[in-house]
Enzyme design. Structure first.
Site, PDB file in Angstrom:
ATOM      1  N   HIS A 112       0.870  -1.170   0.000  1.00  0.00           N
ATOM      2  CA  HIS A 112       0.000   0.000   0.000  1.00  0.00           C
ATOM      3  C   HIS A 112       0.912   1.226   0.000  1.00  0.00           C
ATOM      4  O   HIS A 112       1.766   1.366   0.883  1.00  0.00           O
ATOM      5  CB  HIS A 112      -0.916  -0.004   1.217  1.00  0.00           C
ATOM      6  N   HIS A 122      -0.435  -6.688  -5.331  1.00  0.00           N
ATOM      7  CA  HIS A 122      -0.436  -7.977  -4.621  1.00  0.00           C
ATOM      8  C   HIS A 122       0.314  -8.988  -5.470  1.00  0.00           C
ATOM      9  O   HIS A 122       0.202  -8.998  -6.700  1.00  0.00           O
ATOM     10  CB  HIS A 122      -1.878  -8.451  -4.404  1.00  0.00           C
ATOM     11  N   ASN A 124       1.597 -13.290  -5.016  1.00  0.00           N
ATOM     12  CA  ASN A 124       1.688 -14.489  -4.198  1.00  0.00           C
ATOM     13  C   ASN A 124       2.027 -15.661  -5.092  1.00  0.00           C
ATOM     14  O   ASN A 124       1.449 -15.818  -6.160  1.00  0.00           O
ATOM     15  CB  ASN A 124       0.355 -14.752  -3.478  1.00  0.00           C
ATOM     16  N   ARG A 126       3.066 -20.022  -4.555  1.00  0.00           N
ATOM     17  CA  ARG A 126       3.069 -21.052  -3.520  1.00  0.00           C
ATOM     18  C   ARG A 126       3.170 -22.438  -4.136  1.00  0.00           C
ATOM     19  O   ARG A 126       2.852 -22.648  -5.307  1.00  0.00           O
ATOM     20  CB  ARG A 126       1.771 -20.951  -2.701  1.00  0.00           C
ATOM     21  N   HIS A 155       0.913  -5.760 -17.478  1.00  0.00           N
ATOM     22  CA  HIS A 155       0.396  -6.932 -18.178  1.00  0.00           C
ATOM     23  C   HIS A 155       1.394  -7.460 -19.201  1.00  0.00           C
ATOM     24  O   HIS A 155       1.530  -8.684 -19.363  1.00  0.00           O
ATOM     25  CB  HIS A 155      -0.934  -6.598 -18.847  1.00  0.00           C
ATOM     26  N   HIS A 185     -20.406  -7.907  -4.392  1.00  0.00           N
ATOM     27  CA  HIS A 185     -21.381  -7.006  -3.774  1.00  0.00           C
ATOM     28  C   HIS A 185     -21.199  -5.556  -4.214  1.00  0.00           C
ATOM     29  O   HIS A 185     -22.109  -4.739  -4.065  1.00  0.00           O
ATOM     30  CB  HIS A 185     -21.334  -7.115  -2.244  1.00  0.00           C
ATOM     31  N   ASN A 269      -0.179 -17.425  11.589  1.00  0.00           N
ATOM     32  CA  ASN A 269      -0.047 -16.233  12.410  1.00  0.00           C
ATOM     33  C   ASN A 269      -1.038 -15.171  11.927  1.00  0.00           C
ATOM     34  O   ASN A 269      -0.998 -14.764  10.758  1.00  0.00           O
ATOM     35  CB  ASN A 269       1.391 -15.708  12.326  1.00  0.00           C
TER      36      ASN A 269
END
Length: 284
Positions: A112, A122, A124, A126, A155, A185, A269
């Site tokens: 941020h 963002h 990630n 894994r 992109h 929503h 955590n």
């Protein structure tokens, strides 16, 4: 050390080593950007341990957080955990329906930014083991004030990483990101997209190489976008737009994000799991 409580096979150890080395490279680059802004901000690291549902040691990780002049709050976490998934949650995880044993190692990053013209981001990646073995992850850009040039460059770099492995990866994974990073929503996407993939399995070496290239692509393109915008002037209206957009980001992560749910359901955590939340946000 995590190896003492979770025996790692060769693939698990290689994946863990890569994610931790990527963390080191990213944190060093982000700290270098802070130096360019005459800031001495640096990451602080908090190791944490996990107890499995059986009561046995279940691995752990390291939370890394920096609050600086350019990065208002950035978290870069690595973790390596294992044990058994509980109850019905096991049935929702690929390959764990019959046997709840699992292993997971990865890196998770959310930034941020202080300047509303610099896009939040963002990333990630894994590696998970149940009765199956697969890679997942991706990266998406979340600018409060979008610029077509930044979106195109982000992109293009991810597409180059994808195209080096499979021409079908980018269109498939871009659509997956568009579908996943959506706030039903609000009926809006949480940003300008990127790529998202999961259950990448089959040729382990090829899938690992691709996952590494996703990390390298992020490390190449995102700092360029930060440096492009970090000195741009902004006003109170820009800041308010940023705070409200962060509210949308928080809503997605708390309601829909699968990684948040996985971390909480596996006893990770809490502070590390919720490091993705912005330091300030607004709803109006």
């Amino acid at each position: 050390m995590i190896e003492a409580v979770i025996p790692l096979d060769e693939q698990q150890q290689r994946a863990r080593t890569w994610f931790e080395s990527l963390r080191d490279s990213i944190c060093a680059e982000f700290e270098a950007i802070e130096r360019e802004a005459d800031s001495d901000a640096a990451f602080t690291y908090l190791p944490w341990d996990r107890t499995d549902t059986s009561g046995a040691p279940g691995g752990g990780g390291v939370r890394g957080v920096m609050k600086g002049r350019v990065f208002e709050k950035v978290g870069v976490n690595v973790s390596t955990v294992g044990g058994a998934l509980e109850g019905d949650f096991a049935k929702t995880i690929h390959g764990a329906g019959e046997d709840p044993s699992f292993f997971a190692t990865g890196i998770s990053l959310v930034a941020h930014m202080a300047n509303p013209h610099v896009p939040a981001v963002h990333m990630n990646t894994r590696f998970l083991t149940t009765t199956k073995r697969w890679f997942g992850g991706g990266a998406d850009l979340n600018p409060p004030l979008p610029y077509e040039e930044d979106t195109a460059d982000f992109h293009a770099r991810l597409q180059a990483a994808c195209d080096a492995h499979d021409a079908g990866h980018y269109p498939r994974f871009k659509k997956w990101a568009d579908d996943y990073f959506y706030i039903p929503h609000r009926q809006v996407h949480r940003g300008v997209g990127g790529i998202f993939y999961d259950h990448l399995e089959g040729d382990w070496e090829a899938d690992f190489a691709f996952t590494q290239d996703v990390g390298r692509a992020f490390l190449d393109v995102y700092p360029r976008l930060v440096r492009r915008r970090m000195h741009q002037p902004f006003d109170d209206a820009d800041r308010q737009r940023q705070l409200e957009w962060r509210g949308r980001y928080a809503e997605f992560n708390l309601i829909y994000d699968r990684g948040t749910l996985f971390g909480l359901k596996t006893g990770g955590n809490v502070d590390a799991i919720l490091m993705s939340l912005p330091p300030m946000a607004a709803w109006s």
